[in-house]
Design a protein around this motif. Sequence first.
Motif, PDB file in Angstrom:
ATOM      1  N   ASP A  25      41.297  51.035  38.272  1.00  0.00           N
ATOM      2  CA  ASP A  25      40.723  51.047  36.922  1.00  0.00           C
ATOM      3  C   ASP A  25      39.955  49.741  36.720  1.00  0.00           C
ATOM      4  O   ASP A  25      40.504  48.656  36.916  1.00  0.00           O
ATOM      5  CB  ASP A  25      41.847  51.176  35.891  1.00  0.00           C
ATOM      6  N   PRO A  26      38.666  49.802  36.322  1.00  0.00           N
ATOM      7  CA  PRO A  26      37.884  48.565  36.145  1.00  0.00           C
ATOM      8  C   PRO A  26      38.532  47.569  35.195  1.00  0.00           C
ATOM      9  O   PRO A  26      38.439  46.350  35.407  1.00  0.00           O
ATOM     10  CB  PRO A  26      36.555  49.079  35.591  1.00  0.00           C
ATOM     11  N   LEU A  27      39.202  48.060  34.149  1.00  0.00           N
ATOM     12  CA  LEU A  27      39.869  47.132  33.232  1.00  0.00           C
ATOM     13  C   LEU A  27      40.955  46.347  33.948  1.00  0.00           C
ATOM     14  O   LEU A  27      41.241  45.191  33.612  1.00  0.00           O
ATOM     15  CB  LEU A  27      40.480  47.909  32.059  1.00  0.00           C
ATOM     16  N   CYS A  68      46.674  41.356  35.938  1.00  0.00           N
ATOM     17  CA  CYS A  68      47.054  42.755  36.171  1.00  0.00           C
ATOM     18  C   CYS A  68      47.189  43.035  37.664  1.00  0.00           C
ATOM     19  O   CYS A  68      48.128  43.735  38.093  1.00  0.00           O
ATOM     20  CB  CYS A  68      46.015  43.689  35.559  1.00  0.00           C
ATOM     21  N   VAL A  69      46.269  42.514  38.465  1.00  0.00           N
ATOM     22  CA  VAL A  69      46.337  42.718  39.914  1.00  0.00           C
ATOM     23  C   VAL A  69      47.638  42.150  40.471  1.00  0.00           C
ATOM     24  O   VAL A  69      48.300  42.761  41.323  1.00  0.00           O
ATOM     25  CB  VAL A  69      45.115  42.072  40.599  1.00  0.00           C
ATOM     26  N   GLN A  70      48.043  40.966  39.969  1.00  0.00           N
ATOM     27  CA  GLN A  70      49.292  40.358  40.421  1.00  0.00           C
ATOM     28  C   GLN A  70      50.488  41.226  40.042  1.00  0.00           C
ATOM     29  O   GLN A  70      51.421  41.404  40.842  1.00  0.00           O
ATOM     30  CB  GLN A  70      49.440  38.954  39.825  1.00  0.00           C
ATOM     31  N   GLY A  98      37.458  43.878  21.276  1.00  0.00           N
ATOM     32  CA  GLY A  98      38.460  43.022  20.654  1.00  0.00           C
ATOM     33  C   GLY A  98      39.805  43.025  21.355  1.00  0.00           C
ATOM     34  O   GLY A  98      40.627  42.143  21.110  1.00  0.00           O
ATOM     35  N   ARG A  99      40.047  44.019  22.238  1.00  0.00           N
ATOM     36  CA  ARG A  99      41.397  44.173  22.794  1.00  0.00           C
ATOM     37  C   ARG A  99      41.492  43.998  24.310  1.00  0.00           C
ATOM     38  O   ARG A  99      42.604  43.900  24.843  1.00  0.00           O
ATOM     39  CB  ARG A  99      41.943  45.553  22.420  1.00  0.00           C
ATOM     40  N   SER A 100      40.384  43.985  25.008  1.00  0.00           N
ATOM     41  CA  SER A 100      40.434  43.945  26.478  1.00  0.00           C
ATOM     42  C   SER A 100      41.220  42.746  26.996  1.00  0.00           C
ATOM     43  O   SER A 100      41.919  42.836  28.017  1.00  0.00           O
ATOM     44  CB  SER A 100      39.013  43.918  27.053  1.00  0.00           C
ATOM     45  N   ASN A 148      39.591  43.909  37.282  1.00  0.00           N
ATOM     46  CA  ASN A 148      38.865  42.718  36.848  1.00  0.00           C
ATOM     47  C   ASN A 148      39.779  41.678  36.213  1.00  0.00           C
ATOM     48  O   ASN A 148      39.315  40.634  35.749  1.00  0.00           O
ATOM     49  CB  ASN A 148      37.758  43.090  35.870  1.00  0.00           C
ATOM     50  N   SER A 149      41.076  41.966  36.184  1.00  0.00           N
ATOM     51  CA  SER A 149      42.056  41.046  35.601  1.00  0.00           C
ATOM     52  C   SER A 149      42.992  40.535  36.684  1.00  0.00           C
ATOM     53  O   SER A 149      43.733  41.311  37.293  1.00  0.00           O
ATOM     54  CB  SER A 149      42.877  41.753  34.507  1.00  0.00           C
TER      55      SER A 149
END
Length: 579
Positions: A240-242, A249-251, A211-213, A245-246
């Motif tokens: 971190d995989p979380l 976040c990478v930016q 629900g929060r990812s 994969n975003s």
Amino acid sequence: MPSPTTDRMEFHQPFQAADILKALNDMRGFKVLTDVILAVEEEEFHCHRAVLAASSPYFTAMFAGNLRESRAERIKMEGIPSDTMQLHLDYAYTGRVTITRDNVFQLFETSDLLQVLPVKDACLTFLERILDVSNCIEIRKLAEIHSCDSLFRKARDLARSRFSKVIKTEEFLQLPKQYLVDYLSDDELNTENEEEIYKAIIRWIKFDREGRSQDLDQLIELVRLPFVTPEYLISKIALDPLVYNSDGCVQQIYEARAFQISGTYRRAVKTRQRRPRKCNCVEVMVVVCGEKKTFKGSSKAREVPYYDPVHQRWRALGPVPSKDLQVSSAVSTGYDIYITGGLVNDKARKDAMCYVSYLNVWKPIASMLHPRYHHGAAVLDGKVYVIGGYDGQRCLEDVERYDPDNDKWERLAPLVHAVKCPAVAAYDGRIYVFGGFYDGYNISRQLQCYDPHTNSWSVVESNMIDYTCAHAVRLDNRIYLLGGSSKTVKAYDPSDDSIVRVADMNIKRDNCGVSVVGGKIYVSGGVTESNGPALDCIECYDPRKDEWTFGGHKLPCQLYRHGFVTVQMYKEDIHAGQT
């Protein structure tokens, strides 16, 4: 003639009121002579209107007016649990209620709704008594909603100071996202480092991963990523995989790393992320630009010294890039310093620059819309305002505002009266401009006040305002006016537009620097006579004592026409002896 003592006797039964209330409570239990039914959830409570109205202004308004409920035999009460209503009715009929950890939150909210102040106050006392790391966030939320200032401050301060323990509680994991954002946005969280903030966010997300990812893109903005160590940023967060994969976040990580290396950033790195939290900072006084002046001569100052309270000595920041700059204006946003305008080679400038304290670098920013010097400047809600001044030909009424997030200036409503050399301060959402010179060096005796919500100015006339080349600084609930070829100091109270004199400075000063640190006002340098040398002494005003004393330290040189600002400096830079 009969004696007065035999004709009259006062009789008082001290327990009469309590006995009547007890009898009414017994009647309630047997449903005798009750005249209203409160339907709460699946329960029905038979009551007496008079008792309800006597114990609660809410019921007084309901029964004594022309509302439909004033005549209804059965009233449905929404939003109140039946067990909580039972407690309130027991209090109305007996004056007693048992408050527990399990019922205090509902009891408080219901007593606030029903306006039963004794029960509400008792709940506040109980909440303060049980306040700890396991419930401080929930209590803070409750206190904020119901404007309970004292309880809010105590819960907020505990949540700040015991952050490392709070984030390990079940309450933290169950926080709604918006309350998590509010909590982790706080500049005053007592956290060991930003890595701890990141770990708290990941723990919160993993509590309900499904629900929060999707919230991680927004939540990672709460981490001051430029202050995460490069090793942890690259080897832990980025892998971190979380996170990887975003795209968002990478930016964020890319921008933070660029900021760490060179100080360059785009809008992906928010203003909040570019400043350390206060627990990792030390408040220092910084001297910006100015002119050195002795009996031997004068010269422009490029050095930027700051007073290090940890080691009690002066250190140096990076020098100002612009040579021969004078009569500019310097303000602090708390973490960064902005220099605007000024004169170079007798020409007014519209250039502006920012000192990024964490990187110890000066960076050019967008130029102002109009060149100026001898202007006022202030910071309000994180934005820089420049006001009035002189462009070499006329006094200016022009007012501009700079938005650091967009690196952009915008023109605002002009001053009512154009002035140069005013004293300017921000307080409670407004900008105050005191005195200054009109064209022809006529002294203004006006206070001009700007309201950003309406983009408009108002004016107050006062014989107590006669300041030019002076300073205005906000301390507590007053604005202090000082300098301007005088020892006189005045305090302005915006709540009633009153101005009073306070203790005079020890030395008459003109073109001095003024700063506020630790609840005290510090005044540095300046000149006592226009053709004399500059001063290097610093004096300090304590508003509690209404007293000026000389500080134990002096400026590194004799200086005037300088900026003197307060900055939150990163502790690691202090300990490293930034030069």
